[in-house]
Enzyme design. Sequence first.
Site: not given
Ligand code: ADP
Length: 487
Positions: A173, A247, A282, A384
């Site tokens: 994804k 990560e 990061c 962060e």
């Molecule tokens: P950032 O704050 O840098 O956007 P996230 O951890 O929110 O970092 O997002 C990183 C990835 O995880 C993105 O592809 C986002 O769509 C996905 N993501 C966010 N929330 C969820 C969730 N509850 N379950 C699975 N994937 C998620």
Amino acid sequence: MNNQKMLIAGRWTEAASGESIEVENPGRKTVVATIPRAQSEDVNNAVKAAGSAFDQWRKVSARDRGKMLLEIAVKLEAVTEQMAETIATETGNAIRTQARPEAAASADIFRFFGGLGGELKGEEIPLNNNMLSYSRREPIGVVGAIIPWNAPVLLAALKIAPALCAGNTMVLKAAEDAPLGVLLLAKVCDEVLPAGVLNVLTGLGEECGAAIAEHPEIRKLSFTGSTQVGKSIMRAASDRIAPVSLELGGKSPSIVFPDANEDWVVDGIVSAMRFTRQSQSCTAGSRLFLHENIFDEFLEKLAAKTASLKMGDPLDEATDMGAIINKKQFTKVCGYIEDGLALPDAKLVTGGMPDTEGPLSEGYFSHPTIFAEASNEWRLAREEIFGPVLVAIRWKDEAEVIRMANDSHYGLAAFVWSRDIGQALRTAHEVEAGWVQVNQGIGQIPGQSYGGVKQSGVGREYSLESMLESFTQKKSVTVNLNIPAPD
Ligand code: ADP
């Protein structure tokens, strides 16, 4: 309008629901494309395709799988410029300093792992003369990968190349904020790979990401993103005992000793803080521990250096530093700056709140900002920020600075600056981090394992070891060499 599709089973498709999401250029606040809004039905279709492709793909010899990755590397190099423009447009990262290097590094990742097909070796264990015991490195199955937006194509390459080389198939994804470069990468991969080996979905985290995390037929999860979401991925995986690689975030210390009050160190701090990526990294060295003897003088030089960075349109070759990814993140970064401005002890050295008029108000631009006389206890020093806000903390004693550096629930990267190599290495060994750089603040290089300790993650990327440990499972085979003669 540029209406993009996603890749399932070798076909470019809309979401089953027909819904889509808009993608914005954060440097101009304009919509540049739409992408499918994948949900659980699309995830099911992608997992089914990856599951069907797995039987054949695992039987392709490892060297031949590697050759396909090498072909992808060549094709990616041919589209470097298109890739660089796409990345700059959707992420807001400056094309010269960030997007083009990312496009090139992504091709390099495919070349690196493409060459490792022959390294998927097992071992023979000498148990005794009547027994042959050996091990095999076998693929795990369908891997679910979820990536963020900050270096989207590079991070996609880092999941796809080792997982596929090892014989797994994948459902990946892309991040909803930066899916276009990943879709271009998927197009290039699709020209080379059998259908279903790589499936690339676009969608929201809580819908598409969570459906991947929870899918019972996904045998391994590889996630890069925030620590908070990483925890939810690990929880989902625990239900079916699926292995995870995570990560996650960081709040990395940069420790400057008094003998390092020099211009090359100032340049190194700018690079370690990833200012030209708006510090959306990061590994950003966002806690600057400066020895008290050089504190003011060093900060003066650092402020002059950051002020000289040219901020502006990510697609302009002259730009050093682009825009923050989206409104939500921009508002969050502004909140931290407001917080710092309101702290009575904090001293604003440079930067501050974003422009409210003029060209820089037309995108999500945030000036490099430094707060001095910071306390390691502040929210600014603990959380962060993922934006160009650096806190400078005064120290006098080596043991004290190491204690402060380690007083964090993160442990991703660290930077140590000193001409005294003994002192620098002593410090490097004491710091709790997965990656310590001494006298430099560069990016990761394929070949060297990279990953975090504490809440910065589990597992490693970028290396042969990472491919073997994250994307294969070891099987032992024990053979009796001494069966009785037939009657
Ligand atoms: P950032 O704050 O840098 O956007 P996230 O951890 O929110 O970092 O997002 C990183 C990835 O995880 C993105 O592809 C986002 O769509 C996905 N993501 C966010 N929330 C969820 C969730 N509850 N379950 C699975 N994937 C998620």
